[in-house]
Write an enzyme that holds these catalytic residues in place. Structure first.
Site, PDB file in Angstrom:
ATOM      1  N   LYS A  27      -8.723   5.780   6.218  1.00 34.65           N
ATOM      2  CA  LYS A  27      -7.616   5.064   5.893  1.00 34.65           C
ATOM      3  C   LYS A  27      -7.683   4.022   4.655  1.00 34.65           C
ATOM      4  CE  LYS A  27      -4.246   6.656   9.392  1.00 34.65           C
ATOM      5  NZ  LYS A  27      -3.387   6.141  10.390  1.00 34.65           N
ATOM      6  N   GLY A  28      -7.278   4.132   3.756  1.00 37.02           N
ATOM      7  CA  GLY A  28      -7.451   3.020   2.655  1.00 37.02           C
ATOM      8  C   GLY A  28      -8.788   3.064   2.013  1.00 37.02           C
ATOM      9  N   ASP A  30       0.814  -1.025  -0.036  1.00 39.15           N
ATOM     10  CA  ASP A  30      -0.018  -0.002  -0.019  1.00 39.15           C
ATOM     11  C   ASP A  30       0.985   1.121   0.086  1.00 39.15           C
ATOM     12  OD1 ASP A  30      -2.239   1.667   0.528  1.00 39.15           O
ATOM     13  OD2 ASP A  30      -1.599   1.921   2.558  1.00 39.15           O
ATOM     14  N   LEU A  31       0.454   2.577  -0.567  1.00 40.70           N
ATOM     15  CA  LEU A  31       1.316   3.469  -0.422  1.00 40.70           C
ATOM     16  C   LEU A  31       1.129   4.518   0.505  1.00 40.70           C
ATOM     17  CD1 LEU A  31       3.431   5.157  -2.376  1.00 40.70           C
ATOM     18  CD2 LEU A  31       1.410   6.331  -3.508  1.00 40.70           C
ATOM     19  N   ASP A  32      -0.130   5.065   0.825  1.00 40.88           N
ATOM     20  CA  ASP A  32      -0.388   6.155   1.878  1.00 40.88           C
ATOM     21  C   ASP A  32      -0.213   5.435   3.251  1.00 40.88           C
ATOM     22  OD1 ASP A  32      -1.082   8.318   0.345  1.00 40.88           O
ATOM     23  OD2 ASP A  32      -2.688   6.797  -0.506  1.00 40.88           O
ATOM     24  N   LYS A  86     -11.203  -0.983  -1.253  1.00 41.95           N
ATOM     25  CA  LYS A  86     -10.828  -1.754  -0.271  1.00 41.95           C
ATOM     26  C   LYS A  86     -11.849  -1.641   0.784  1.00 41.95           C
ATOM     27  CE  LYS A  86      -5.869  -0.888  -0.914  1.00 41.95           C
ATOM     28  NZ  LYS A  86      -4.771  -0.432  -0.307  1.00 41.95           N
ATOM     29  N   GLU A 127       0.123  -3.439   4.693  1.00 37.85           N
ATOM     30  CA  GLU A 127      -1.180  -2.465   4.964  1.00 37.85           C
ATOM     31  C   GLU A 127      -0.960  -1.659   6.069  1.00 37.85           C
ATOM     32  OE1 GLU A 127      -3.594  -0.834   3.969  1.00 37.85           O
ATOM     33  OE2 GLU A 127      -4.040  -1.531   2.012  1.00 37.85           O
ATOM     34  N   ASP A 128      -1.491  -0.376   6.144  1.00 37.14           N
ATOM     35  CA  ASP A 128      -1.658   0.442   7.393  1.00 37.14           C
ATOM     36  C   ASP A 128      -3.117   0.603   7.860  1.00 37.14           C
ATOM     37  OD1 ASP A 128      -2.088   2.419   5.279  1.00 37.14           O
ATOM     38  OD2 ASP A 128      -1.963   3.715   6.830  1.00 37.14           O
ATOM     39  N   THR A 136       1.844  10.214   3.684  1.00 37.64           N
ATOM     40  CA  THR A 136       0.977  11.082   3.014  1.00 37.64           C
ATOM     41  C   THR A 136      -0.635  11.045   3.819  1.00 37.64           C
ATOM     42  OG1 THR A 136       0.385   9.168   1.716  1.00 37.64           O
ATOM     43  CG2 THR A 136       1.407  11.077   0.601  1.00 37.64           C
ATOM     44  N   ARG A 138     -11.950   8.086  -1.975  1.00 40.56           N
ATOM     45  CA  ARG A 138     -12.216   9.517  -2.064  1.00 40.56           C
ATOM     46  C   ARG A 138     -13.580   9.764  -1.595  1.00 40.56           C
ATOM     47  NH1 ARG A 138     -10.061  13.093  -6.770  1.00 40.56           N
ATOM     48  NH2 ARG A 138      -8.271  11.596  -6.406  1.00 40.56           N
ATOM     49  N   SER A 180      -2.659   0.650  -4.252  1.00 42.80           N
ATOM     50  CA  SER A 180      -3.373   1.568  -3.541  1.00 42.80           C
ATOM     51  C   SER A 180      -4.528   2.122  -4.101  1.00 42.80           C
ATOM     52  CB  SER A 180      -2.256   2.811  -3.684  1.00 42.80           C
ATOM     53  OG  SER A 180      -2.722   3.992  -3.107  1.00 42.80           O
ATOM     54  N   ALA A 181      -5.562   2.690  -3.284  1.00 38.23           N
ATOM     55  CA  ALA A 181      -6.629   3.155  -3.873  1.00 38.23           C
ATOM     56  C   ALA A 181      -6.537   4.530  -4.375  1.00 38.23           C
ATOM     57  CB  ALA A 181      -7.901   3.135  -2.775  1.00 38.23           C
ATOM     58  N   LYS A 239      -5.929   7.727  -6.531  1.00 40.39           N
ATOM     59  CA  LYS A 239      -5.769   8.098  -7.952  1.00 40.39           C
ATOM     60  C   LYS A 239      -4.409   9.199  -7.840  1.00 40.39           C
ATOM     61  CE  LYS A 239     -10.367   7.674  -9.336  1.00 40.39           C
ATOM     62  NZ  LYS A 239     -11.931   8.082  -9.188  1.00 40.39           N
ATOM     63  N   ASN A 240      -4.050   9.437  -6.830  1.00 42.79           N
ATOM     64  CA  ASN A 240      -2.732  10.254  -6.842  1.00 42.79           C
ATOM     65  C   ASN A 240      -1.364   9.653  -6.913  1.00 42.79           C
ATOM     66  OD1 ASN A 240      -3.731  13.333  -6.782  1.00 42.79           O
ATOM     67  ND2 ASN A 240      -4.847  12.541  -5.182  1.00 42.79           N
TER      68      ASN A 240
HETATM   69  C1  G6P Z   1      -5.730   5.480  -0.118  1.00 41.07           C
HETATM   70  C2  G6P Z   1      -5.771   6.667   1.362  1.00 41.07           C
HETATM   71  C3  G6P Z   1      -7.081   7.312   1.588  1.00 41.07           C
HETATM   72  C4  G6P Z   1      -7.602   7.864   0.343  1.00 41.07           C
HETATM   73  C5  G6P Z   1      -7.560   7.143  -0.996  1.00 41.07           C
HETATM   74  C6  G6P Z   1      -7.923   7.799  -2.116  1.00 41.07           C
HETATM   75  O1  G6P Z   1      -6.313   4.517   0.131  1.00 41.07           O
HETATM   76  O2  G6P Z   1      -5.511   5.833   2.330  1.00 41.07           O
HETATM   77  O3  G6P Z   1      -7.007   8.108   2.686  1.00 41.07           O
HETATM   78  O4  G6P Z   1      -8.925   8.389   0.497  1.00 41.07           O
HETATM   79  O5  G6P Z   1      -6.054   6.420  -0.984  1.00 41.07           O
HETATM   80  O6  G6P Z   1      -6.848   8.654  -2.578  1.00 41.07           O
HETATM   81  P1  G6P Z   1      -7.088   9.790  -3.490  1.00 41.07           P
HETATM   82  O7  G6P Z   1      -5.725  10.177  -3.700  1.00 41.07           O
HETATM   83  O8  G6P Z   1      -7.578   8.959  -4.903  1.00 41.07           O
HETATM   84  O9  G6P Z   1      -8.023  10.766  -3.209  1.00 41.07           O
HETATM   85 MG    MG Z   2      -2.390   3.132   3.574  1.00 41.06          MG
END
Ligand code: G6P
Ligand code: MG
Length: 221
Positions: free
Chosen positions: A45-46, A9-11, A145, A169-170, A17, A49, A114-115, A117-118
């Protein structure tokens, strides 16, 4: 089991982030007069949006139309993108770069799941895009997720069977997604929060390939 693919997972696992997501949501919640705490933020988290926005609106018992929802989600993202555009490589979480490089050195296929889009913007900004063999993110997979979609896609892109993958995963939703995908899961964070994971470490600075090989012996999928 014998792990042949690692999915991150990224964030909140590789990069710090999670606090930017929190700050941006908090700014929106304040604007809407909704009380939103760091504890509430755990639930986000995870989570995608739009689903995150739904949780915040529910906290404030606010009913708004779909158009306004899009507007608020876009506003939150605008603030979030502002924060991450100022990120520097030293905002990688402790030990994450070292661990990834160790795995890469051992020839283990690595993916992002990762979920967000960034994801591409963050990976490029931090300069770690080239360390991964595959990126499965919110641009590629629309299911959120705890649906396993994003991890299944990551395994597919790596060409590794789900049962041979481990996910780091966090988030509670992310741990569930990994288990739903039939994968081993190592939680990164607090053991009481991530209790469903097979193992929990405080951060990737506690991980090594040697430790992974010890962990995998204890899991049968
Ligand atoms: C990750 C983060 C979430 C975030 C999701 C969508 O899973 O843990 O907190 O809402 O990504 O991110 P985005 O950058 O597309 O809004
Ligand atoms: Mg995460």
């Amino acid at each position: 089991m014998r792990i042949t693919g690692c999915i991150f997972d990224l964030d909140g696992v590789l990069v710090d982030t999670a606090r930017y997501h929190f700050l941006a949501w908090k700014r929106l919640a304040d604007k809407l007069g909704i009380n939103f705490t760091e504890e509430d933020n755990e639930r986000l988290k995870g989570v995608s949006r739009m689903d995150s926005l739904e949780i915040i609106l529910e906290l404030g018992k606010l009913n708004i139309n779909a158009e306004l929802k899009q507007e608020y989600a876009a506003l939150k993202n605008k603030w979030y993108v502002e924060y991450i555009s100022r990120m520097s490589p030293d905002e990688m979480l402790p030990g994450s770069l070292e661990f990834i490089k160790e795995l890469r050195g051992a020839g283990i296929p690595l993916a992002i799941g990762s979920a967000s889009k960034n994801t591409p913007a963050i990976l490029e900004r931090i300069g770690i895009l080239n360390l991964f063999d595959a990126v499965a993110d919110g641009n590629l997979v629309s299911t959120a997720k705890p649906h396993p979609g994003v991890f299944i896609k990551a395994a597919e892109l790596l060409g590794v069977k789900a049962a041979d993958c481990v996910v780091f995963e966090d988030a509670i939703a992310g741990v569930k997604a990994a288990l739903n995908a039939g994968m081993m899961c190592i939680g990164v964070g607090a053991p009481n929060v991530l209790s469903e994971a097979h193992f929990v470490v405080k951060g990737l600075n506690e991980m090594s390939l040697e430790k992974l090989r010890i962990f995998e012996k204890e899991v049968s999928l």
